[in-house]
Every structure is written in C-alpha cells, then in structure tokens.
Write a protein that holds these residues in place. Structure first.
Motif, PDB file in Angstrom:
ATOM      1  N   ILE A  87      -1.631  -0.002   3.927  1.00 45.58           N
ATOM      2  CA  ILE A  87      -1.668   1.304   4.732  1.00 45.58           C
ATOM      3  C   ILE A  87      -0.715   2.131   3.708  1.00 45.58           C
ATOM      4  O   ILE A  87      -0.612   3.499   3.784  1.00 45.58           O
ATOM      5  CB  ILE A  87      -1.267   1.069   6.200  1.00 45.58           C
ATOM      6  CG1 ILE A  87      -2.330   0.582   6.708  1.00 45.58           C
ATOM      7  CG2 ILE A  87      -0.601   2.488   6.782  1.00 45.58           C
ATOM      8  CD1 ILE A  87      -1.804   0.023   8.302  1.00 45.58           C
ATOM      9  N   GLU A  88       0.510   1.471   3.433  1.00 49.04           N
ATOM     10  CA  GLU A  88       1.463   2.451   2.863  1.00 49.04           C
ATOM     11  C   GLU A  88       0.900   2.878   1.503  1.00 49.04           C
ATOM     12  O   GLU A  88       1.285   3.943   1.298  1.00 49.04           O
ATOM     13  CB  GLU A  88       2.737   1.371   2.273  1.00 49.04           C
ATOM     14  CG  GLU A  88       3.689   2.066   1.455  1.00 49.04           C
ATOM     15  CD  GLU A  88       4.834   1.211   1.370  1.00 49.04           C
ATOM     16  OE1 GLU A  88       5.766   1.737   0.567  1.00 49.04           O
ATOM     17  OE2 GLU A  88       4.676  -0.087   1.374  1.00 49.04           O
ATOM     18  N   PRO A 114      -1.462  10.148  -1.403  1.00 44.69           N
ATOM     19  CA  PRO A 114      -1.506  11.512  -1.477  1.00 44.69           C
ATOM     20  C   PRO A 114       0.033  12.224  -1.873  1.00 44.69           C
ATOM     21  O   PRO A 114      -0.273  13.213  -2.420  1.00 44.69           O
ATOM     22  CB  PRO A 114      -1.322  11.937   0.289  1.00 44.69           C
ATOM     23  CG  PRO A 114      -1.908  10.657   0.907  1.00 44.69           C
ATOM     24  CD  PRO A 114      -1.720   9.350   0.176  1.00 44.69           C
ATOM     25  N   ILE A 115       0.793  11.429  -1.654  1.00 43.53           N
ATOM     26  CA  ILE A 115       2.011  12.176  -2.519  1.00 43.53           C
ATOM     27  C   ILE A 115       2.001  11.988  -3.868  1.00 43.53           C
ATOM     28  O   ILE A 115       2.202  12.997  -4.435  1.00 43.53           O
ATOM     29  CB  ILE A 115       3.391  11.268  -1.762  1.00 43.53           C
ATOM     30  CG1 ILE A 115       3.534  11.262  -0.431  1.00 43.53           C
ATOM     31  CG2 ILE A 115       4.492  11.447  -2.894  1.00 43.53           C
ATOM     32  CD1 ILE A 115       4.740  10.519   0.015  1.00 43.53           C
ATOM     33  N   SER A 116       1.305  11.193  -4.502  1.00 38.45           N
ATOM     34  CA  SER A 116       1.268  11.081  -5.878  1.00 38.45           C
ATOM     35  C   SER A 116      -0.004  12.188  -6.360  1.00 38.45           C
ATOM     36  O   SER A 116       0.301  12.631  -7.498  1.00 38.45           O
ATOM     37  CB  SER A 116       0.658   9.632  -6.464  1.00 38.45           C
ATOM     38  OG  SER A 116      -0.340   9.291  -5.907  1.00 38.45           O
ATOM     39  N   PHE A 117      -1.030  12.500  -5.464  1.00 36.28           N
ATOM     40  CA  PHE A 117      -1.769  13.516  -5.731  1.00 36.28           C
ATOM     41  C   PHE A 117      -1.241  14.725  -5.893  1.00 36.28           C
ATOM     42  O   PHE A 117      -1.315  15.489  -6.842  1.00 36.28           O
ATOM     43  CB  PHE A 117      -3.052  13.420  -4.684  1.00 36.28           C
ATOM     44  CG  PHE A 117      -4.055  14.466  -4.916  1.00 36.28           C
ATOM     45  CD1 PHE A 117      -4.974  14.260  -5.832  1.00 36.28           C
ATOM     46  CD2 PHE A 117      -4.027  15.493  -4.200  1.00 36.28           C
ATOM     47  CE1 PHE A 117      -5.761  15.312  -6.109  1.00 36.28           C
ATOM     48  CE2 PHE A 117      -4.870  16.683  -4.275  1.00 36.28           C
ATOM     49  CZ  PHE A 117      -5.748  16.386  -5.254  1.00 36.28           C
ATOM     50  N   VAL A 118      -0.334  15.076  -4.958  1.00 34.55           N
ATOM     51  CA  VAL A 118       0.259  16.365  -4.907  1.00 34.55           C
ATOM     52  C   VAL A 118       1.291  16.619  -6.132  1.00 34.55           C
ATOM     53  O   VAL A 118       1.424  17.485  -6.610  1.00 34.55           O
ATOM     54  CB  VAL A 118       1.108  16.526  -3.511  1.00 34.55           C
ATOM     55  CG1 VAL A 118       2.001  17.736  -3.509  1.00 34.55           C
ATOM     56  CG2 VAL A 118       0.217  16.680  -2.456  1.00 34.55           C
ATOM     57  N   LEU A 156      -0.274  -9.365   8.417  1.00 32.26           N
ATOM     58  CA  LEU A 156       0.462  -7.878   8.662  1.00 32.26           C
ATOM     59  C   LEU A 156       1.128  -7.312   7.444  1.00 32.26           C
ATOM     60  O   LEU A 156       1.098  -6.232   7.171  1.00 32.26           O
ATOM     61  CB  LEU A 156       1.474  -8.416   9.746  1.00 32.26           C
ATOM     62  CG  LEU A 156       0.962  -8.386  11.149  1.00 32.26           C
ATOM     63  CD1 LEU A 156       2.059  -9.072  12.008  1.00 32.26           C
ATOM     64  CD2 LEU A 156       0.221  -7.363  11.496  1.00 32.26           C
ATOM     65  N   SER A 157       1.871  -8.190   6.566  1.00 29.97           N
ATOM     66  CA  SER A 157       2.192  -7.732   5.292  1.00 29.97           C
ATOM     67  C   SER A 157       1.221  -6.913   4.450  1.00 29.97           C
ATOM     68  O   SER A 157       1.649  -5.943   3.852  1.00 29.97           O
ATOM     69  CB  SER A 157       2.905  -8.844   4.660  1.00 29.97           C
ATOM     70  OG  SER A 157       3.663  -8.395   3.562  1.00 29.97           O
TER      71      SER A 157
END
Length: 90
Positions: free
Chosen positions: A48-49, A56-60, A41-42
């Motif tokens: 997933i994180e 996507p955040i780093s891409f933007v 799970l970890s």
C-alpha cells in the motif's frame, strides 16, 4: 565519605540502567519472530505504501525533473544559438 558513597551508588544505578536498556534493545531486535498475520500485515502495508504513496509522489517528482531538464536544454540551446550567430558575423 558519605559524598563518595552517594557518587558511587549513583554510578552503579546508572550502569545497571544502561545495561538493562541495552539488553532490552538487543532482545527486542534479535529474539522476536513475526507470526503469519504480522508478516501478511507487514507485506500489505508495504505494498500500500509503495503503490498508493510512493508511486504517485515519484511520478510528480519525475514530471518536475523532466521539466527542469527541458528548461536547461532550452537555455543551453539559446546560448548555443547566440554563440553561433556571433561566430557567423565574424
């Protein structure tokens, strides 16, 4: 005399409380091992994180950084052209 005893008892209670908290925290971090399910799970949550949130955040963020870099280069070129024109006139 009664006041001193109360202060001493209060210090003892606070000391015992601090020791219990300290032992609990140390025991929580040292003595526990993850089961296979917890490890799976970890690992799944970390993947997933990384791929759904961080990428996507780093891409933007990279796009905005590149835009700012291009804007800085444009401003530097503008200043350079101005200096070259000034030197050519002399």
């Amino acid at each position: 005399m009664n006041n001193r005893r109360k202060k001493r008892n209060k210090r003892i209670i606070i000391g015992v409380f601090v020791v219990v908290i300290l032992v609990s925290v140390i025991g929580f971090f040292v003595g526990r091992k993850q089961s296979r399910l917890e490890k799976t799970l970890s690992n799944s949550i970390s993947m997933i994180e990384y791929y759904i949130i961080k990428k996507p955040i780093s891409f933007v963020s990279d796009i905005f950084n590149e835009y700012n870099d291009l804007k800085d280069v444009y401003d530097e070129n503008k200043n350079f052209k101005r200096k070259v024109r000034f030197l050519c006139q002399c």
